[in-house]
Design a protein around this motif. Structure first.
Motif, PDB file in Angstrom:
ATOM      1  N   VAL A 144     -14.246 -45.492  40.187  1.00  0.00           N
ATOM      2  CA  VAL A 144     -15.481 -45.168  39.470  1.00  0.00           C
ATOM      3  C   VAL A 144     -16.130 -43.905  40.005  1.00  0.00           C
ATOM      4  O   VAL A 144     -16.629 -43.065  39.241  1.00  0.00           O
ATOM      5  N   TYR A 145     -16.139 -43.729  41.332  1.00  0.00           N
ATOM      6  CA  TYR A 145     -16.956 -42.673  41.931  1.00  0.00           C
ATOM      7  C   TYR A 145     -16.178 -41.467  42.465  1.00  0.00           C
ATOM      8  O   TYR A 145     -16.782 -40.407  42.699  1.00  0.00           O
ATOM      9  N   ASN A 146     -14.876 -41.611  42.672  1.00  0.00           N
ATOM     10  CA  ASN A 146     -14.146 -40.537  43.352  1.00  0.00           C
ATOM     11  C   ASN A 146     -14.266 -39.205  42.618  1.00  0.00           C
ATOM     12  O   ASN A 146     -14.463 -38.152  43.239  1.00  0.00           O
ATOM     13  N   ASN A 147     -14.163 -39.232  41.284  1.00  0.00           N
ATOM     14  CA  ASN A 147     -14.240 -37.980  40.522  1.00  0.00           C
ATOM     15  C   ASN A 147     -15.659 -37.439  40.419  1.00  0.00           C
ATOM     16  O   ASN A 147     -15.862 -36.302  39.992  1.00  0.00           O
ATOM     17  N   ARG A 148     -16.642 -38.247  40.780  1.00  0.00           N
ATOM     18  CA  ARG A 148     -18.027 -37.788  40.714  1.00  0.00           C
ATOM     19  C   ARG A 148     -18.467 -37.077  41.989  1.00  0.00           C
ATOM     20  O   ARG A 148     -19.522 -36.443  42.031  1.00  0.00           O
ATOM     21  N   ILE A 149     -17.669 -37.215  43.028  1.00  0.00           N
ATOM     22  CA  ILE A 149     -18.044 -36.641  44.322  1.00  0.00           C
ATOM     23  C   ILE A 149     -17.549 -35.201  44.406  1.00  0.00           C
ATOM     24  O   ILE A 149     -16.374 -34.925  44.156  1.00  0.00           O
ATOM     25  N   ARG A 150     -18.439 -34.311  44.718  1.00  0.00           N
ATOM     26  CA  ARG A 150     -18.089 -32.902  44.899  1.00  0.00           C
ATOM     27  C   ARG A 150     -18.472 -32.481  46.308  1.00  0.00           C
ATOM     28  O   ARG A 150     -19.652 -32.468  46.661  1.00  0.00           O
ATOM     29  N   ILE A 151     -17.475 -32.176  47.101  1.00  0.00           N
ATOM     30  CA  ILE A 151     -17.715 -31.681  48.463  1.00  0.00           C
ATOM     31  C   ILE A 151     -17.562 -30.163  48.422  1.00  0.00           C
ATOM     32  O   ILE A 151     -16.459 -29.648  48.241  1.00  0.00           O
ATOM     33  N   SER A 152     -18.660 -29.464  48.550  1.00  0.00           N
ATOM     34  CA  SER A 152     -18.629 -28.001  48.444  1.00  0.00           C
ATOM     35  C   SER A 152     -18.082 -27.370  49.718  1.00  0.00           C
ATOM     36  O   SER A 152     -18.137 -27.955  50.810  1.00  0.00           O
ATOM     37  N   GLU A 379      -9.738 -32.650  57.017  1.00  0.00           N
ATOM     38  CA  GLU A 379     -10.204 -33.906  57.611  1.00  0.00           C
ATOM     39  C   GLU A 379     -11.720 -34.055  57.452  1.00  0.00           C
ATOM     40  O   GLU A 379     -12.223 -35.158  57.210  1.00  0.00           O
ATOM     41  N   ILE A 380     -12.433 -32.953  57.588  1.00  0.00           N
ATOM     42  CA  ILE A 380     -13.892 -33.006  57.388  1.00  0.00           C
ATOM     43  C   ILE A 380     -14.208 -33.349  55.940  1.00  0.00           C
ATOM     44  O   ILE A 380     -15.114 -34.143  55.663  1.00  0.00           O
ATOM     45  N   GLU A 381     -13.454 -32.767  55.009  1.00  0.00           N
ATOM     46  CA  GLU A 381     -13.692 -33.084  53.592  1.00  0.00           C
ATOM     47  C   GLU A 381     -13.465 -34.572  53.329  1.00  0.00           C
ATOM     48  O   GLU A 381     -14.256 -35.214  52.627  1.00  0.00           O
ATOM     49  N   ARG A 382     -12.401 -35.145  53.895  1.00  0.00           N
ATOM     50  CA  ARG A 382     -12.138 -36.580  53.719  1.00  0.00           C
ATOM     51  C   ARG A 382     -13.263 -37.408  54.335  1.00  0.00           C
ATOM     52  O   ARG A 382     -13.688 -38.419  53.758  1.00  0.00           O
ATOM     53  N   GLN A 383     -13.728 -37.004  55.508  1.00  0.00           N
ATOM     54  CA  GLN A 383     -14.812 -37.724  56.164  1.00  0.00           C
ATOM     55  C   GLN A 383     -16.078 -37.704  55.312  1.00  0.00           C
ATOM     56  O   GLN A 383     -16.724 -38.746  55.119  1.00  0.00           O
ATOM     57  N   LEU A 384     -16.428 -36.536  54.777  1.00  0.00           N
ATOM     58  CA  LEU A 384     -17.624 -36.417  53.940  1.00  0.00           C
ATOM     59  C   LEU A 384     -17.465 -37.205  52.647  1.00  0.00           C
ATOM     60  O   LEU A 384     -18.411 -37.849  52.176  1.00  0.00           O
ATOM     61  N   ARG A 385     -16.266 -37.187  52.076  1.00  0.00           N
ATOM     62  CA  ARG A 385     -16.010 -37.930  50.848  1.00  0.00           C
ATOM     63  C   ARG A 385     -16.135 -39.435  51.094  1.00  0.00           C
ATOM     64  O   ARG A 385     -16.738 -40.168  50.298  1.00  0.00           O
ATOM     65  N   MET A 391     -21.683 -44.799  50.572  1.00  0.00           N
ATOM     66  CA  MET A 391     -23.057 -44.854  50.087  1.00  0.00           C
ATOM     67  C   MET A 391     -23.099 -45.384  48.651  1.00  0.00           C
ATOM     68  O   MET A 391     -23.903 -46.261  48.310  1.00  0.00           O
ATOM     69  N   PHE A 392     -22.201 -44.875  47.790  1.00  0.00           N
ATOM     70  CA  PHE A 392     -22.158 -45.352  46.408  1.00  0.00           C
ATOM     71  C   PHE A 392     -21.794 -46.834  46.351  1.00  0.00           C
ATOM     72  O   PHE A 392     -22.331 -47.582  45.519  1.00  0.00           O
ATOM     73  N   ALA A 393     -20.867 -47.250  47.208  1.00  0.00           N
ATOM     74  CA  ALA A 393     -20.444 -48.654  47.210  1.00  0.00           C
ATOM     75  C   ALA A 393     -21.605 -49.574  47.564  1.00  0.00           C
ATOM     76  O   ALA A 393     -21.788 -50.635  46.944  1.00  0.00           O
ATOM     77  N   ARG A 394     -22.408 -49.195  48.571  1.00  0.00           N
ATOM     78  CA  ARG A 394     -23.540 -50.028  48.967  1.00  0.00           C
ATOM     79  C   ARG A 394     -24.580 -50.101  47.852  1.00  0.00           C
ATOM     80  O   ARG A 394     -25.144 -51.157  47.576  1.00  0.00           O
ATOM     81  N   ARG A 395     -24.829 -48.949  47.209  1.00  0.00           N
ATOM     82  CA  ARG A 395     -25.807 -48.927  46.116  1.00  0.00           C
ATOM     83  C   ARG A 395     -25.338 -49.812  44.960  1.00  0.00           C
ATOM     84  O   ARG A 395     -26.133 -50.549  44.359  1.00  0.00           O
ATOM     85  N   TRP A 396     -24.053 -49.712  44.635  1.00  0.00           N
ATOM     86  CA  TRP A 396     -23.521 -50.484  43.517  1.00  0.00           C
ATOM     87  C   TRP A 396     -23.611 -51.983  43.806  1.00  0.00           C
ATOM     88  O   TRP A 396     -23.986 -52.770  42.942  1.00  0.00           O
ATOM     89  N   LEU A 397     -23.266 -52.355  45.034  1.00  0.00           N
ATOM     90  CA  LEU A 397     -23.326 -53.766  45.395  1.00  0.00           C
ATOM     91  C   LEU A 397     -24.767 -54.272  45.327  1.00  0.00           C
ATOM     92  O   LEU A 397     -25.023 -55.400  44.870  1.00  0.00           O
ATOM     93  N   ARG A 398     -25.730 -53.455  45.747  1.00  0.00           N
ATOM     94  CA  ARG A 398     -27.138 -53.840  45.633  1.00  0.00           C
ATOM     95  C   ARG A 398     -27.527 -54.027  44.166  1.00  0.00           C
ATOM     96  O   ARG A 398     -28.256 -54.965  43.816  1.00  0.00           O
ATOM     97  N   ASP A 399     -27.025 -53.132  43.304  1.00  0.00           N
ATOM     98  CA  ASP A 399     -27.325 -53.267  41.879  1.00  0.00           C
ATOM     99  C   ASP A 399     -26.722 -54.550  41.306  1.00  0.00           C
ATOM    100  O   ASP A 399     -27.355 -55.232  40.484  1.00  0.00           O
ATOM    101  N   LEU A 400     -25.509 -54.875  41.705  1.00  0.00           N
ATOM    102  CA  LEU A 400     -24.872 -56.102  41.239  1.00  0.00           C
ATOM    103  C   LEU A 400     -25.671 -57.326  41.680  1.00  0.00           C
ATOM    104  O   LEU A 400     -25.851 -58.280  40.904  1.00  0.00           O
ATOM    105  N   GLN A 401     -26.162 -57.295  42.927  1.00  0.00           N
ATOM    106  CA  GLN A 401     -26.955 -58.419  43.425  1.00  0.00           C
ATOM    107  C   GLN A 401     -28.284 -58.527  42.670  1.00  0.00           C
ATOM    108  O   GLN A 401     -28.733 -59.627  42.344  1.00  0.00           O
ATOM    109  N   ARG A 402     -28.883 -57.372  42.381  1.00  0.00           N
ATOM    110  CA  ARG A 402     -30.165 -57.374  41.677  1.00  0.00           C
ATOM    111  C   ARG A 402     -30.012 -57.928  40.267  1.00  0.00           C
ATOM    112  O   ARG A 402     -30.867 -58.677  39.770  1.00  0.00           O
ATOM    113  N   ASP A 403     -28.920 -57.568  39.602  1.00  0.00           N
ATOM    114  CA  ASP A 403     -28.733 -57.962  38.204  1.00  0.00           C
ATOM    115  C   ASP A 403     -28.097 -59.343  38.041  1.00  0.00           C
ATOM    116  O   ASP A 403     -28.067 -59.879  36.934  1.00  0.00           O
ATOM    117  N   ALA A 404     -27.555 -59.894  39.122  1.00  0.00           N
ATOM    118  CA  ALA A 404     -26.850 -61.166  39.030  1.00  0.00           C
ATOM    119  C   ALA A 404     -27.822 -62.347  39.012  1.00  0.00           C
ATOM    120  O   ALA A 404     -28.976 -62.237  39.458  1.00  0.00           O
TER     121      ALA A 404
END
Length: 409
Positions: A144-152, A379-385, A391-404
């Motif tokens: 869901v999120y990998n293509n949305r992440i842009r590491i400049s 390696e830095i790019e992978r770490q930042l990604r 961060m997205f995973a935690r937010r999504w899980l919080r949203d699932l808990q809120r809506d469940a």
């Protein structure tokens, strides 16, 4: 997993077994979107937490373990439900591979893992369910999120700058336990979880095993071990704590963005990292110094936009020339030159310096950091990604808990 924990399990099994025998019935511990989590599920997860982490099942600990077991089962149920929605199916072979990885971390083989769990009254299906949820969640979050992440490149360069600034400082091998504080909640629950974790660690539970069961960070899969880091790779709060720990010591819980952190300093070593500069030296010799050439030299330096343009810029300046010094470390240069270069990046220069040779300018064409533990840009790019994915995973899980619809009985 340690066989000495079997004695601890006996207390847990007696506690639960006696209660279940008296009631003669199992029940529903929670409903998650009408999907039941049974008291059997909770009890099996509690046993798994105890046998895998080495927690001593005192009366106080059992209550906290029960809360942790139910919390993790609710989260995993939401994750599996999300996987079903996205039609993600985890193959048995993927779970087998995860169990094999656990076995390697415990210097065992998969059959030993299953045998030790069974000897402690834990069905291997309990572990397989936990791993299925983890794998499925990783797949759908990445999808869901990998293509949305842009590491400049700028972000990577900024991280490299921090790494470069700390290249000569000690390196730290750290293990972490991260306890999330939801945005919509106070920190009381997280504080209670942190107290529970610290209590178990103080009673001798292995950090790696506790991290695997209690940490909310992606590093939980590796027992919290995040490997060797330079200070420039760490959060400032983590670096501050790491500096005052000795190898083998454990921190108290401390605040970081998004939650509480506990770190263990596994080891420290002096850095052998070096910063290598690719330099071009522009020189106006003493014998050619006049008011006119000084002015022309300064104007020429101002016109330079990259190392490729130095020769052309110097051509109108009588007697001026450029020397390509190649790769060179700061300690090979005079201190006054090294001090000017230390804060410069590619494309920048020291400005005009008055030296015994005349007037000189040093241009930084490139800068690279080398040595053990120094990350590459990839390696830095992978770490930042991975940080952003987490961060997205935690937010999504919080949203699932809120809506469940979650009903705890």
């Amino acid at each position: 997993m340690k066989r000495s924990l079997t004695a601890f399990l006996a207390l847990v099994m007696t506690t639960f077994g006696g209660a279940a025998h008296a009631q003669q019935v199992e029940g529903i511990a929670a409903l998650v979107n009408d999907y039941p989590i049974t008291t059997v599920d909770v009890r099996n997860r509690m046993r798994l937490i105890i046998v895998s982490s080495g927690i001593q099942p005192t009366e106080e600990a059992l209550l906290r373990i029960q809360q942790e077991a139910l919390r993790s089962l609710i989260e995993e149920t939401l994750q599996i439900q999300a996987a079903l929605e996205y039609e993600v199916e985890v193959e048995p072979a993927e779970i087998d591979a995860a169990i094999a990885n656990i076995a390697v971390q415990n210097n065992a083989d998969p059959s030993q893992i299953a045998s030790e769990l069974a000897a402690s009254g834990v069905d291997i299906a309990t572990l397989r369910r936990q791993l299925e949820a983890e794998i499925a969640w990783q797949i759908i979050v990445s999808g869901v999120y990998n293509n949305r992440i842009r590491i400049s490149n700028q972000h990577i360069e900024q991280t490299l700058e921090r790494v470069a600034a700390s290249a000569a400082q000690p390196q730290y091998r750290i293990a972490e336990i991260f306890i999330e504080i939801p945005l919509s909640a106070d920190d009381s629950v997280a504080q209670q979880r942190a107290v529970a974790v610290m209590t178990q660690l103080s009673q001798g539970a292995a950090f790696q095993a506790v991290a695997q069961q209690f940490s909310d960070a992606p590093s939980a899969a590796n027992g919290g071990d995040i490997g060797w880091l330079l200070e420039g790779q760490m959060r400032p709060e983590v670096a501050q704590i790491a500096r005052i720990l000795e190898p083998g010591q454990l921190s108290r819980p401390f605040r970081v963005p998004g939650g509480l952190m506990i770190i263990a300093l596994i080891d420290r070593r002096e850095s052998s990292a070096t910063v290598q500069y690719e330099l071009v030296q522009a020189t106006l010799p003493s014998s050619r110094l006049t008011d006119e050439t000084r002015s022309s030299f300064a104007s020429a330096i101002d016109r330079v936009r990259s190392c490729d343009g130095i020769d052309a810029a110097l051509e109108p300046v009588e007697g001026a020339f450029a020397s390509r010094l190649g790769q060179i470390s700061l300690d090979a240069l005079l201190p006054e030159i090294a001090d000017r270069l230390r804060a410069l990046g590619p494309g920048e220069n020291t400005g005009v310096l008055d030296t015994s040779a005349g007037q000189q300018v040093y241009f930084v064409c490139d800068r690279a950091i080398g040595g053990p533990g120094v990350p590459t840009p990839d390696e830095i790019e992978r770490q930042l990604r991975n940080q952003q994915l987490s961060m997205f995973a935690r937010r999504w899980l919080r949203d699932l808990q809120r809506d469940a619809t979650i009903e705890i009985r």
